[in-house]
Write a protein that holds these residues in place. Structure first.
Motif, short mmCIF file in Angstrom:
data_model
loop_
_atom_site.label_atom_id
_atom_site.label_comp_id
_atom_site.label_asym_id
_atom_site.label_seq_id
_atom_site.Cartn_x
_atom_site.Cartn_y
_atom_site.Cartn_z
N ARG A 108 1.03 0.56 -5.15
CA ARG A 108 0.84 -0.64 -6.07
C ARG A 108 -0.63 -1.07 -6.17
O ARG A 108 -1.12 -1.27 -7.19
CB ARG A 108 1.62 -1.49 -5.67
N LEU A 109 -1.09 -1.29 -5.10
CA LEU A 109 -2.43 -1.90 -4.83
C LEU A 109 -3.47 -0.95 -5.49
O LEU A 109 -4.46 -1.23 -6.30
CB LEU A 109 -3.10 -2.21 -3.49
N ALA A 110 -3.63 0.19 -5.05
CA ALA A 110 -4.59 1.18 -5.45
C ALA A 110 -4.22 1.60 -7.12
O ALA A 110 -5.20 1.62 -7.78
CB ALA A 110 -4.34 2.61 -4.83
N VAL A 160 -8.54 -0.59 -1.73
CA VAL A 160 -9.52 -1.56 -1.35
C VAL A 160 -9.11 -2.32 -0.20
O VAL A 160 -7.86 -2.56 0.10
CB VAL A 160 -9.79 -2.71 -2.41
N ASN A 205 -4.46 -2.79 6.95
CA ASN A 205 -5.19 -1.94 6.16
C ASN A 205 -5.36 -0.46 7.09
O ASN A 205 -5.36 -0.53 8.18
CB ASN A 205 -6.53 -2.22 5.77
N VAL A 224 -3.28 -0.62 -9.45
CA VAL A 224 -3.44 -1.78 -10.16
C VAL A 224 -5.23 -1.84 -10.10
O VAL A 224 -5.79 -2.10 -11.18
CB VAL A 224 -2.82 -3.00 -9.59
N LEU A 225 -5.83 -1.79 -9.09
CA LEU A 225 -7.22 -1.96 -8.86
C LEU A 225 -7.71 -0.61 -8.98
O LEU A 225 -9.28 -0.69 -9.12
CB LEU A 225 -7.32 -2.32 -7.16
N GLY A 226 -7.34 0.53 -9.22
CA GLY A 226 -7.95 1.86 -9.29
C GLY A 226 -8.53 2.39 -8.17
O GLY A 226 -8.86 3.55 -8.49
N ARG A 227 -8.37 2.07 -7.16
CA ARG A 227 -8.89 2.69 -5.86
C ARG A 227 -8.31 1.96 -4.61
O ARG A 227 -8.16 0.40 -4.92
CB ARG A 227 -10.35 2.59 -5.70
N ARG A 265 0.83 -1.30 0.11
CA ARG A 265 -0.13 -0.10 -0.13
C ARG A 265 0.86 1.30 0.03
O ARG A 265 0.25 2.34 -0.87
CB ARG A 265 -0.80 0.06 1.27
N ILE A 304 -8.30 -5.29 2.32
CA ILE A 304 -7.59 -6.79 2.26
C ILE A 304 -8.30 -7.24 3.81
O ILE A 304 -7.65 -6.98 4.68
CB ILE A 304 -6.13 -6.83 2.21
#
Length: 68
Positions: free
Chosen positions: A15-17, A24, A45, A19-22, A11, A26
């Motif tokens: 990277r997570l946001a 999220v 998180n 790839v996923l666009g927002r 986070r 976990i």
């Protein structure tokens, strides 16, 4: 390094946001530590990302939905 540490690291770089666009949440589960789901998820998180999950888990009213 724990899985929570890996999630915080992923986070922190966005990277997570990315790839996923927002952002999220976990949700984590450890079959050997049943009952620890909330603590594990909160540790992995940011608070604002898991606010709905925490409210649901604690059987509280979740915050209103926000447009994506």
């Amino acid at each position: 390094m724990t899985f929570q540490d890996h999630m915080r690291r992923a986070r922190s770089g966005g990277r997570l946001a990315g790839v996923l666009g927002r952002p999220v949440p976990i949700a984590l589960f450890d079959m050997y530590r049943a009952g620890e789901e909330l603590a594990l998820t909160m540790a992995a998180n940011p608070a604002e990302v898991v606010a709905d999950y925490v409210a649901w888990h604690r059987d509280e009213e979740p915050p209103p939905l926000r447009p994506a």
